[in-house]
Scaffold this motif. Structure first.
Motif, PDB file in Angstrom:
ATOM      1  N   SER A 181      46.362  41.104  44.315  1.00  8.88           N
ATOM      2  CA  SER A 181      47.848  40.714  44.148  1.00  8.88           C
ATOM      3  C   SER A 181      47.766  40.038  42.695  1.00  8.88           C
ATOM      4  O   SER A 181      48.754  40.303  41.808  1.00  8.88           O
ATOM      5  CB  SER A 181      48.389  39.756  45.015  1.00  8.88           C
ATOM      6  OG  SER A 181      49.798  39.168  44.811  1.00  8.88           O
ATOM      7  N   SER A 182      46.771  39.260  42.435  1.00  9.40           N
ATOM      8  CA  SER A 182      46.639  38.730  41.049  1.00  9.40           C
ATOM      9  C   SER A 182      46.343  39.824  39.963  1.00  9.40           C
ATOM     10  O   SER A 182      47.198  39.523  38.846  1.00  9.40           O
ATOM     11  CB  SER A 182      45.358  37.768  40.985  1.00  9.40           C
ATOM     12  OG  SER A 182      45.618  36.662  41.818  1.00  9.40           O
ATOM     13  N   LEU A 183      45.999  40.697  40.115  1.00  5.82           N
ATOM     14  CA  LEU A 183      45.405  41.780  39.102  1.00  5.82           C
ATOM     15  C   LEU A 183      46.682  42.554  39.107  1.00  5.82           C
ATOM     16  O   LEU A 183      47.060  42.590  37.829  1.00  5.82           O
ATOM     17  CB  LEU A 183      44.367  42.679  39.693  1.00  5.82           C
ATOM     18  CG  LEU A 183      43.133  42.275  39.934  1.00  5.82           C
ATOM     19  CD1 LEU A 183      42.234  43.349  40.654  1.00  5.82           C
ATOM     20  CD2 LEU A 183      42.283  42.100  38.383  1.00  5.82           C
ATOM     21  N   ARG A 184      47.545  42.843  40.015  1.00  6.85           N
ATOM     22  CA  ARG A 184      48.322  43.665  39.861  1.00  6.85           C
ATOM     23  C   ARG A 184      49.703  42.988  39.171  1.00  6.85           C
ATOM     24  O   ARG A 184      50.692  43.432  38.639  1.00  6.85           O
ATOM     25  CB  ARG A 184      49.152  44.189  41.176  1.00  6.85           C
ATOM     26  CG  ARG A 184      48.571  45.358  41.709  1.00  6.85           C
ATOM     27  CD  ARG A 184      48.926  45.910  42.978  1.00  6.85           C
ATOM     28  NE  ARG A 184      49.075  45.151  44.174  1.00  6.85           N
ATOM     29  CZ  ARG A 184      47.861  45.170  45.114  1.00  6.85           C
ATOM     30  NH1 ARG A 184      47.046  45.989  44.767  1.00  6.85           N
ATOM     31  NH2 ARG A 184      47.803  44.192  45.988  1.00  6.85           N
ATOM     32  N   SER A 185      49.863  41.676  39.516  1.00  6.00           N
ATOM     33  CA  SER A 185      50.974  40.707  38.954  1.00  6.00           C
ATOM     34  C   SER A 185      50.626  40.198  37.575  1.00  6.00           C
ATOM     35  O   SER A 185      51.378  39.803  36.854  1.00  6.00           O
ATOM     36  CB  SER A 185      51.174  39.734  39.634  1.00  6.00           C
ATOM     37  OG  SER A 185      50.141  38.909  39.734  1.00  6.00           O
ATOM     38  N   GLY A 186      49.282  40.322  37.321  1.00  5.85           N
ATOM     39  CA  GLY A 186      48.864  39.912  35.833  1.00  5.85           C
ATOM     40  C   GLY A 186      48.792  38.316  35.879  1.00  5.85           C
ATOM     41  O   GLY A 186      48.502  37.792  34.877  1.00  5.85           O
ATOM     42  N   LEU A 233      38.701  43.184  36.744  1.00  2.53           N
ATOM     43  CA  LEU A 233      39.284  42.596  35.803  1.00  2.53           C
ATOM     44  C   LEU A 233      39.078  43.013  34.346  1.00  2.53           C
ATOM     45  O   LEU A 233      39.820  43.020  33.410  1.00  2.53           O
ATOM     46  CB  LEU A 233      38.707  40.771  35.596  1.00  2.53           C
ATOM     47  CG  LEU A 233      39.142  39.964  36.627  1.00  2.53           C
ATOM     48  CD1 LEU A 233      37.971  38.733  36.890  1.00  2.53           C
ATOM     49  CD2 LEU A 233      40.654  39.479  36.406  1.00  2.53           C
ATOM     50  N   LEU A 234      37.822  43.787  34.163  1.00  2.00           N
ATOM     51  CA  LEU A 234      37.388  44.141  33.073  1.00  2.00           C
ATOM     52  C   LEU A 234      37.904  45.744  32.920  1.00  2.00           C
ATOM     53  O   LEU A 234      37.693  46.449  31.843  1.00  2.00           O
ATOM     54  CB  LEU A 234      35.874  44.334  32.702  1.00  2.00           C
ATOM     55  CG  LEU A 234      35.440  42.665  32.600  1.00  2.00           C
ATOM     56  CD1 LEU A 234      33.661  42.735  32.684  1.00  2.00           C
ATOM     57  CD2 LEU A 234      35.838  42.131  31.421  1.00  2.00           C
ATOM     58  N   CYS A 235      38.426  46.151  33.895  1.00  5.68           N
ATOM     59  CA  CYS A 235      38.643  47.626  33.993  1.00  5.68           C
ATOM     60  C   CYS A 235      39.872  47.965  33.178  1.00  5.68           C
ATOM     61  O   CYS A 235      40.774  47.064  33.217  1.00  5.68           O
ATOM     62  CB  CYS A 235      38.877  48.250  35.274  1.00  5.68           C
ATOM     63  SG  CYS A 235      39.624  49.721  35.651  1.00  5.68           S
ATOM     64  N   GLU A 236      40.084  49.120  32.582  1.00  2.95           N
ATOM     65  CA  GLU A 236      41.115  49.676  31.633  1.00  2.95           C
ATOM     66  C   GLU A 236      42.383  49.766  32.680  1.00  2.95           C
ATOM     67  O   GLU A 236      43.556  49.567  31.793  1.00  2.95           O
ATOM     68  CB  GLU A 236      40.866  50.879  30.907  1.00  2.95           C
ATOM     69  CG  GLU A 236      39.756  50.617  29.846  1.00  2.95           C
ATOM     70  CD  GLU A 236      39.239  51.746  29.533  1.00  2.95           C
ATOM     71  OE1 GLU A 236      39.883  52.811  29.750  1.00  2.95           O
ATOM     72  OE2 GLU A 236      38.147  51.881  28.618  1.00  2.95           O
ATOM     73  N   ARG A 237      42.129  49.810  33.975  1.00  4.10           N
ATOM     74  CA  ARG A 237      43.553  50.264  34.489  1.00  4.10           C
ATOM     75  C   ARG A 237      43.495  49.211  35.910  1.00  4.10           C
ATOM     76  O   ARG A 237      44.150  49.503  36.992  1.00  4.10           O
ATOM     77  CB  ARG A 237      43.310  51.653  35.215  1.00  4.10           C
ATOM     78  CG  ARG A 237      43.350  52.765  34.067  1.00  4.10           C
ATOM     79  CD  ARG A 237      43.100  53.934  35.018  1.00  4.10           C
ATOM     80  NE  ARG A 237      44.340  54.374  35.823  1.00  4.10           N
ATOM     81  CZ  ARG A 237      44.389  55.213  37.095  1.00  4.10           C
ATOM     82  NH1 ARG A 237      43.330  56.065  36.934  1.00  4.10           N
ATOM     83  NH2 ARG A 237      45.250  55.366  37.503  1.00  4.10           N
ATOM     84  N   GLY A 238      42.801  48.027  35.506  1.00  2.00           N
ATOM     85  CA  GLY A 238      42.779  47.007  36.823  1.00  2.00           C
ATOM     86  C   GLY A 238      44.255  46.630  37.020  1.00  2.00           C
ATOM     87  O   GLY A 238      44.110  46.378  38.441  1.00  2.00           O
ATOM     88  N   ALA A 239      44.773  46.226  36.225  1.00  5.20           N
ATOM     89  CA  ALA A 239      46.176  45.618  36.547  1.00  5.20           C
ATOM     90  C   ALA A 239      47.110  46.590  37.110  1.00  5.20           C
ATOM     91  O   ALA A 239      48.120  46.403  37.936  1.00  5.20           O
ATOM     92  CB  ALA A 239      46.883  45.188  34.992  1.00  5.20           C
ATOM     93  N   GLU A 240      46.679  47.922  36.776  1.00  3.44           N
ATOM     94  CA  GLU A 240      47.724  48.823  37.332  1.00  3.44           C
ATOM     95  C   GLU A 240      47.414  49.326  38.896  1.00  3.44           C
ATOM     96  O   GLU A 240      48.383  49.426  39.772  1.00  3.44           O
ATOM     97  CB  GLU A 240      47.509  50.122  36.564  1.00  3.44           C
ATOM     98  CG  GLU A 240      48.240  51.552  37.279  1.00  3.44           C
ATOM     99  CD  GLU A 240      47.674  52.752  36.309  1.00  3.44           C
ATOM    100  OE1 GLU A 240      48.032  53.773  37.239  1.00  3.44           O
ATOM    101  OE2 GLU A 240      47.046  52.643  35.330  1.00  3.44           O
ATOM    102  N   LEU A 241      46.003  49.215  38.970  1.00  2.00           N
ATOM    103  CA  LEU A 241      45.688  49.754  40.347  1.00  2.00           C
ATOM    104  C   LEU A 241      45.463  48.490  41.386  1.00  2.00           C
ATOM    105  O   LEU A 241      45.261  48.476  42.614  1.00  2.00           O
ATOM    106  CB  LEU A 241      44.120  50.255  40.299  1.00  2.00           C
ATOM    107  CG  LEU A 241      44.233  51.807  39.421  1.00  2.00           C
ATOM    108  CD1 LEU A 241      42.830  52.106  39.413  1.00  2.00           C
ATOM    109  CD2 LEU A 241      45.285  52.668  40.156  1.00  2.00           C
ATOM    110  N   GLY A 242      45.335  47.145  40.762  1.00  2.00           N
ATOM    111  CA  GLY A 242      44.903  46.105  41.671  1.00  2.00           C
ATOM    112  C   GLY A 242      43.591  46.303  42.218  1.00  2.00           C
ATOM    113  O   GLY A 242      43.118  45.418  43.215  1.00  2.00           O
TER     114      GLY A 242
END
Length: 326
Positions: A18-23, A50-59
């Motif tokens: 949830s933290s990753l997807r919400s930013g 956290l370091l992934c280029e698509r981390g926020a998108e994928l969670g």
């Protein structure tokens, strides 16, 4: 490694995803609770995401981008991890971490550092980390791992987001091992004494654990009779064999042995731990009352207390075996 490949820990994975997807990324996390391998694997997976280029998108981490590949190969310049140097984490280690983070980032993103067994920091190291948390030289995320987060300084705890970890149930551990083809009789016992699959595999692989398990089976069978053979076995198979330092585990296994008797009496065979001894246990379980087997379980707990009170190990085991006599 990704968050979703970690066994159990549903709540922790949900919080982190949830933290990753919400930013809404905290500047510091505290992974606290049993299951050392699960905590560390989750920290590695979260750092990767956290370091992934698509981390926020994928969670979660994509596992394919350049950043993910660098993490997997252990050469990502923006990820650092430290643990105890000997018995503790020293102030020099925290200072070196600060020094590394003062260098320019390898990318325009954040930096991540993991402190394993953070509850083993010296007071000086803790105070140094506190300053680092308050004034990092670059955008950074700290991931602190601890068996008991309450042992950390209150000022450090107040600056972290708690992510609780729990010990997996034996059934979950066995399911994970079965998927790897490792659900052996020894692992079935070890699963009841460890918080996660990795710890279970490590314990089940120990020669002394297999030997102690065999001794418990032999003593469990001999204690049903009146011959006193169990005392001779204890002397030869435990103390002369150099297994006296593992009595704590012996009593743990005895607890499981007696619990299996109750499982058979209550027609709950699917929960039996000593599955390779099912035939004997099925024959013997009904020869005593459930109250008797429960009293035996109580005796194992009492014997463990005596061990912790520094009672002579041989005397402790011999008293236990004598008290088991019908």
């Amino acid at each position: 490694m990704s968050l979703q490949t970690i066994s159990g820990q549903t709540n922790a994975k949900r919080m982190l995803g949830s933290s990753l997807r919400s930013g809404r990324i905290s500047h510091a996390y505290l992974f606290s609770g049993p299951g050392g391998s699960a905590r560390r694997r989750a920290a590695d997976a979260f750092a990767k995401a956290l370091l992934c280029e698509r981390g926020a998108e994928l969670g979660d981490a994509c596992g394919e981008c350049l950043s993910c590949r660098k993490v997997e190969h252990g050469n990502h310049p923006d990820l650092q991890a430290i643990g105890p140097d000997g018995a503790s984490i020293k102030i020099e280690q925290i200072r070196e971490l600060q020094k590394m983070f003062s260098y320019r980032s390898g990318s325009s993103g954040r930096k991540v550092y993991i402190i394993d067994e953070a509850d083993k920091m010296t007071v000086q190291a803790s105070n140094s980390l506190l300053k680092f948390l308050e004034e990092p030289p670059a955008p950074a995320v700290a991931i602190l791992l601890a068996e008991n987060g309450q042992t950390l300084l209150p000022t450090i705890r107040s600056r972290t987001q708690l992510v609780p970890f729990t010990a997996l149930g034996a059934e979950d551990i066995l399911a994970a091992l079965a998927a790897e083809g490792l659900a052996t009789p020894a692992a079935r016992c070890a699963a009841c004494l460890t918080p996660g699959p990795e710890e279970c595999k490590a314990l089940a692989a120990e020669n002394w654990f297999a030997e102690i398990r065999n001794v418990v089976i032999q003593l469990g069978k001999e204690s049903i009779g009146r011959s006193g053979a169990s005392l001779v076995t204890a002397q030869q198979q435990v103390f002369k064999a150099g297994l006296g330092e593992h009595l704590d585990s012996l009593f743990d296994l005895f607890h499981l042995w007696f619990r299996d008797m109750i499982y058979v009496q209550s027609e709950r065979r699917e929960h039996i731990v000593f599955i390779d001894q099912l035939e004997f246990i099925s024959q013997v379980a009904g020869s005593r009352s459930a109250e008797y087997w429960i009293s035996c379980m109580s005796m194992t707990a009492e014997s463990k207390k005596k061990l912790k009170s520094n009672m002579n190990t041989q005397l402790c085991l011999e008293q236990f075996l004598v008290n088991l006599a019908p």
